[in-house]
Design a protein around this motif. Structure first.
Motif, mmCIF file in Angstrom:
data_model
loop_
_atom_site.group_PDB
_atom_site.id
_atom_site.type_symbol
_atom_site.label_atom_id
_atom_site.label_comp_id
_atom_site.label_asym_id
_atom_site.label_seq_id
_atom_site.Cartn_x
_atom_site.Cartn_y
_atom_site.Cartn_z
ATOM 1 N N LEU A 1 0.809 -1.245 -0.004
ATOM 2 C CA LEU A 1 -0.037 0.009 0.001
ATOM 3 C C LEU A 1 0.891 1.446 -0.026
ATOM 4 O O LEU A 1 0.342 2.245 -0.801
ATOM 5 C CB LEU A 1 -0.863 -0.049 1.143
ATOM 6 N N GLN A 2 1.838 1.190 0.655
ATOM 7 C CA GLN A 2 2.943 2.286 0.736
ATOM 8 C C GLN A 2 3.399 2.572 -0.764
ATOM 9 O O GLN A 2 3.441 3.800 -1.155
ATOM 10 C CB GLN A 2 4.000 2.292 1.711
ATOM 11 N N ILE A 3 3.769 1.539 -1.242
ATOM 12 C CA ILE A 3 4.206 1.700 -2.821
ATOM 13 C C ILE A 3 3.232 2.251 -3.690
ATOM 14 O O ILE A 3 3.470 3.110 -4.192
ATOM 15 C CB ILE A 3 4.689 0.275 -3.167
ATOM 16 N N LEU A 4 2.022 2.157 -3.593
ATOM 17 C CA LEU A 4 1.015 2.512 -4.306
ATOM 18 C C LEU A 4 0.804 3.982 -3.951
ATOM 19 O O LEU A 4 0.322 4.471 -5.014
ATOM 20 C CB LEU A 4 -0.253 1.544 -3.967
ATOM 21 N N GLU A 5 0.639 4.286 -2.700
ATOM 22 C CA GLU A 5 0.424 5.591 -2.588
ATOM 23 C C GLU A 5 1.719 6.432 -2.801
ATOM 24 O O GLU A 5 1.294 7.702 -2.857
ATOM 25 C CB GLU A 5 0.291 5.662 -0.657
ATOM 26 N N SER A 6 2.603 6.001 -2.904
ATOM 27 C CA SER A 6 3.658 6.820 -3.192
ATOM 28 C C SER A 6 3.898 7.348 -4.642
ATOM 29 O O SER A 6 4.663 7.983 -5.235
ATOM 30 C CB SER A 6 5.040 6.369 -2.959
ATOM 31 N N ARG A 7 2.947 6.715 -5.488
ATOM 32 C CA ARG A 7 2.884 6.809 -7.219
ATOM 33 C C ARG A 7 2.579 8.392 -7.102
ATOM 34 O O ARG A 7 1.635 9.007 -6.386
ATOM 35 C CB ARG A 7 1.950 6.098 -7.757
ATOM 36 N N LEU A 8 3.053 9.136 -8.140
ATOM 37 C CA LEU A 8 3.013 10.485 -8.422
ATOM 38 C C LEU A 8 1.662 10.767 -8.684
ATOM 39 O O LEU A 8 0.897 11.782 -8.109
ATOM 40 C CB LEU A 8 3.859 11.193 -9.503
ATOM 41 N N ASP A 9 0.689 9.946 -9.556
ATOM 42 C CA ASP A 9 -0.459 10.262 -9.661
ATOM 43 C C ASP A 9 -1.293 10.346 -8.579
ATOM 44 O O ASP A 9 -2.331 11.014 -8.395
ATOM 45 C CB ASP A 9 -1.030 9.621 -11.003
ATOM 46 N N ASN A 10 -0.893 9.349 -7.844
ATOM 47 C CA ASN A 10 -1.933 9.351 -6.279
ATOM 48 C C ASN A 10 -1.588 10.515 -5.502
ATOM 49 O O ASN A 10 -2.561 11.115 -4.816
ATOM 50 C CB ASN A 10 -1.466 8.038 -5.479
ATOM 51 N N VAL A 11 -0.223 10.938 -5.493
ATOM 52 C CA VAL A 11 -0.047 11.829 -4.738
ATOM 53 C C VAL A 11 -0.785 13.359 -5.276
ATOM 54 O O VAL A 11 -1.418 14.080 -4.304
ATOM 55 C CB VAL A 11 1.420 12.398 -4.784
ATOM 56 N N VAL A 12 -0.952 13.592 -6.377
ATOM 57 C CA VAL A 12 -1.579 14.550 -7.032
ATOM 58 C C VAL A 12 -3.186 14.499 -6.648
ATOM 59 O O VAL A 12 -3.845 15.540 -6.272
ATOM 60 C CB VAL A 12 -1.438 14.614 -8.535
ATOM 61 N N TYR A 13 -3.675 13.492 -6.885
ATOM 62 C CA TYR A 13 -5.014 13.077 -6.341
ATOM 63 C C TYR A 13 -5.227 13.245 -4.971
ATOM 64 O O TYR A 13 -6.398 14.166 -4.495
ATOM 65 C CB TYR A 13 -5.443 11.707 -6.664
ATOM 66 N N ARG A 14 -4.370 13.045 -4.101
ATOM 67 C CA ARG A 14 -4.409 12.914 -2.606
ATOM 68 C C ARG A 14 -4.585 14.431 -2.045
ATOM 69 O O ARG A 14 -5.275 14.820 -1.247
ATOM 70 C CB ARG A 14 -3.366 12.287 -1.928
ATOM 71 N N ALA A 15 -3.773 15.353 -2.701
ATOM 72 C CA ALA A 15 -3.581 16.502 -2.504
ATOM 73 C C ALA A 15 -4.897 17.376 -3.062
ATOM 74 O O ALA A 15 -5.019 18.684 -3.024
ATOM 75 C CB ALA A 15 -2.132 17.118 -3.157
ATOM 76 N N GLY A 16 -5.831 16.775 -3.608
ATOM 77 C CA GLY A 16 -6.920 17.600 -4.259
ATOM 78 C C GLY A 16 -6.848 18.239 -5.636
ATOM 79 O O GLY A 16 -7.859 19.022 -5.952
ATOM 80 N N PHE A 17 -5.721 17.963 -6.195
ATOM 81 C CA PHE A 17 -5.428 18.742 -7.568
ATOM 82 C C PHE A 17 -6.403 18.046 -8.686
ATOM 83 O O PHE A 17 -6.108 18.651 -9.719
ATOM 84 C CB PHE A 17 -3.914 18.769 -7.928
ATOM 85 N N ALA A 18 -6.770 17.017 -8.476
ATOM 86 C CA ALA A 18 -7.592 16.336 -9.369
ATOM 87 C C ALA A 18 -8.554 15.474 -8.726
ATOM 88 O O ALA A 18 -8.680 15.136 -7.757
ATOM 89 C CB ALA A 18 -6.562 15.272 -10.332
ATOM 90 N N GLU A 19 -9.921 15.335 -9.509
ATOM 91 C CA GLU A 19 -10.983 14.957 -8.944
ATOM 92 C C GLU A 19 -11.032 13.243 -8.909
ATOM 93 O O GLU A 19 -11.607 12.752 -8.142
ATOM 94 C CB GLU A 19 -12.276 15.032 -9.888
ATOM 95 N N SER A 20 -9.930 12.871 -9.639
ATOM 96 C CA SER A 20 -9.909 11.154 -9.892
ATOM 97 C C SER A 20 -8.294 10.736 -9.997
ATOM 98 O O SER A 20 -7.884 11.765 -10.464
ATOM 99 C CB SER A 20 -10.714 10.848 -10.682
#
Length: 208
Positions: free
Chosen positions: A93-112
């Motif tokens: 899960l840590q590996i998946l969360e550290s993906r750049l696309d996930n970080v952009v999503y988690r920061a609210g910069f994208a809706e999905s």
């Protein structure tokens, strides 16, 4: 680059849970899983009770689909997680969360995550001042992720700034919406990841 191009809503119905693949649509009454909360297909309503193997498989498929990762890459992530010390499921899960696309999503910069992936591919995202257009790029502790200056007036980022006050950001990220900047305080531990998956089932599946 290989990617899934089918209907996202069918994936949610197959897993019988919202995977939040379509942004705001997932929170509305128009979400197909609200209308048809059973798997797609002719026999979707009458599927028999799932076996232990099927439960493990479905958990793996659900996790893979939440993060938008295809089978081969997901298996590679699992093998990397298994080589690390500690709990394999939490490492995964840590590996998946550290993906750049996930970080952009988690920061609210994208809706999905799909939208975040597109932002990265189109070159709108910088990591430590350098353009990175690979969605699977893995961030590290103390990295700075930001939207490049000439992209900040695009509609998705204007919306992100306007709605930032309504969002709660993960503790492992320091998000500055006005500056369109994210500081990676640390890589997340399991308690900081709110993805509703049972990672131990995935470990059991691959351990067979």
């Amino acid at each position: 680059m290989a990617r899934y191009t089918g209907a996202d809503c069918k994936l949610c119905r197959r897993e019988k849970v919202k995977l939040f693949l379509k942004g705001k649509k997932c929170e509305s009454a128009k979400c197909p899983i609200e209308i048809r909360p059973y798997p797609p297909g002719e026999h979707g309503r009458g599927r028999p009770k799932e076996s232990e193997y099927q439960l493990q498989l479905r958990e793996k498929q659900k996790t893979r689909r939440i993060y938008g990762v295809l089978e081969k890459q997901f298996r590679n992530y699992y093998e990397e997680a298994n080589r690390k010390g500690g709990k394999t499921g939490e490492n995964l899960l840590q590996i998946l969360e550290s993906r750049l696309d996930n970080v952009v999503y988690r920061a609210g910069f994208a809706e999905s995550r799909d939208a975040a992936r597109q932002q990265v591919r189109h070159g709108h995202i910088l990591v430590n001042g350098k353009k990175v257009d690979i969605p699977s790029y893995r961030v590290r502790e103390h990295d700075i992720v930001e939207v490049r200056e000439r992209s900040r007036n695009l509609l998705p980022y204007e919306v992100a700034r306007a709605t930032a006050g309504d969002k709660t950001f993960p503790a492992w990220l320091g998000v500055a919406p006005e500056a369109m900047r994210i500081l990676i305080h640390q890589l997340p531990v399991r308690q900081q990841i709110d993805t509703q998956v049972q990672e131990q089932l995935i470990v059991e599946l691959y351990s067979k």
